[in-house]
Design a protein around this motif. Structure first.
Motif, short mmCIF file in Angstrom:
data_model
loop_
_atom_site.label_atom_id
_atom_site.label_comp_id
_atom_site.label_asym_id
_atom_site.label_seq_id
_atom_site.Cartn_x
_atom_site.Cartn_y
_atom_site.Cartn_z
N LEU A 1 0.77 -0.79 0.28
CA LEU A 1 0.19 0.29 -0.13
C LEU A 1 0.99 0.82 -0.04
O LEU A 1 0.48 2.60 -0.10
CB LEU A 1 -1.83 -0.09 1.64
CG LEU A 1 -2.15 -0.68 0.82
CD1 LEU A 1 -2.95 -0.81 2.32
CD2 LEU A 1 -2.95 -0.33 -0.02
N GLU B 1 -3.66 2.61 -3.87
CA GLU B 1 -4.89 2.25 -2.73
C GLU B 1 -4.56 0.97 -3.27
O GLU B 1 -4.50 0.91 -4.46
CB GLU B 1 -6.04 2.83 -3.13
CG GLU B 1 -5.94 4.06 -2.90
CD GLU B 1 -7.07 5.54 -2.93
OE1 GLU B 1 -7.71 4.46 -3.73
OE2 GLU B 1 -7.72 5.52 -1.58
N LEU C 1 -3.88 -7.10 -2.24
CA LEU C 1 -3.07 -7.45 -1.67
C LEU C 1 -3.21 -8.52 -0.78
O LEU C 1 -1.82 -8.79 -0.67
CB LEU C 1 -3.89 -6.19 -0.20
CG LEU C 1 -3.73 -4.73 -0.33
CD1 LEU C 1 -4.85 -3.89 0.49
CD2 LEU C 1 -2.46 -4.07 -0.84
N VAL D 1 -4.42 2.07 8.12
CA VAL D 1 -5.23 1.94 7.59
C VAL D 1 -6.33 2.58 7.29
O VAL D 1 -6.88 2.58 7.93
CB VAL D 1 -5.04 0.98 6.41
CG1 VAL D 1 -4.04 -0.12 6.13
CG2 VAL D 1 -5.83 0.30 7.39
N SER E 1 -10.13 2.47 5.03
CA SER E 1 -11.09 2.07 2.99
C SER E 1 -12.21 2.88 2.97
O SER E 1 -13.04 3.64 4.50
CB SER E 1 -11.69 0.28 3.77
OG SER E 1 -12.45 0.28 4.81
N TYR F 1 -8.13 -0.50 -0.02
CA TYR F 1 -7.38 0.24 1.37
C TYR F 1 -6.57 1.04 0.97
O TYR F 1 -5.97 1.13 -0.78
CB TYR F 1 -6.36 -0.84 2.33
CG TYR F 1 -7.52 -1.92 2.41
CD1 TYR F 1 -8.10 -1.35 4.24
CD2 TYR F 1 -9.37 -3.32 1.72
CE1 TYR F 1 -9.50 -2.31 4.54
CE2 TYR F 1 -9.61 -3.61 2.59
CZ TYR F 1 -10.02 -3.18 3.84
OH TYR F 1 -10.95 -3.89 4.28
N ARG F 2 -5.94 1.72 1.76
CA ARG F 2 -5.21 3.66 1.89
C ARG F 2 -4.21 3.08 3.10
O ARG F 2 -4.96 2.98 3.95
CB ARG F 2 -5.44 4.59 0.65
CG ARG F 2 -6.03 5.56 1.66
CD ARG F 2 -6.16 6.51 1.41
NE ARG F 2 -7.14 7.25 2.33
CZ ARG F 2 -6.28 7.94 2.71
NH1 ARG F 2 -5.63 8.30 3.18
NH2 ARG F 2 -7.89 9.11 3.86
#
Length: 133
Positions: free
Chosen positions: A59, A63, A69, A93, A95, A104-105
């Protein structure tokens, strides 16, 4: 002497290591309150799992969804989702919904710096690189 001028005065003994008077970025308090120490320990506990490190590393630049992931981390989407839930609760994180998927980021640049420094420290051990002064 006013507190803001104390950072220019060296009050350490010659045998004590010097510590920068301002934290990196200069915006965070120097004081180690119990809440800060507990939260820092919780963050490091989240980094104590190799799968979570791989997820966070994936990440660092963009994103991603759970499937991507999971593939990056070498785990099932179910396992990735469980890890992401823990990382979200720990505040590492965030979302957002994109249709039926969650994207997600990372939360802020501190996470990337924590990962980078942790992996750099690991390089010293794993690859026998000399430590920096």
């Amino acid at each position: 002497m006013p507190r803001e001028h104390l950072s220019s005065v060296d009050t350490t003994a010659a045998t004590e290591p010097t510590v920068p008077s301002e934290p990196i970025g200069g915006r965070h308090a120097e004081e180690l309150s119990p809440d800060r120490v507990d939260q820092a320990a919780a963050i490091h506990a989240m980094l104590a799992d190799p799968t979570r490190i791989r997820i966070l590393w994936a990440l660092r630049d963009a994103e991603a969804g759970v499937g991507a992931l999971a593939e990056s981390a070498g785990c099932s989407p179910t396992a990735a989702s469980q890890h992401l839930s823990k990382l979200r609760l720990a505040g590492l994180v965030q979302s957002r919904a994109e249709g039926t998927a969650r994207i997600y980021r990372l939360v802020g640049g501190h996470v990337v710096r924590l990962l980078t420094e942790s992996l750099a420290q690991a390089d010293h051990t794993v690859n026998g690189q000399p430590h920096h002064g």
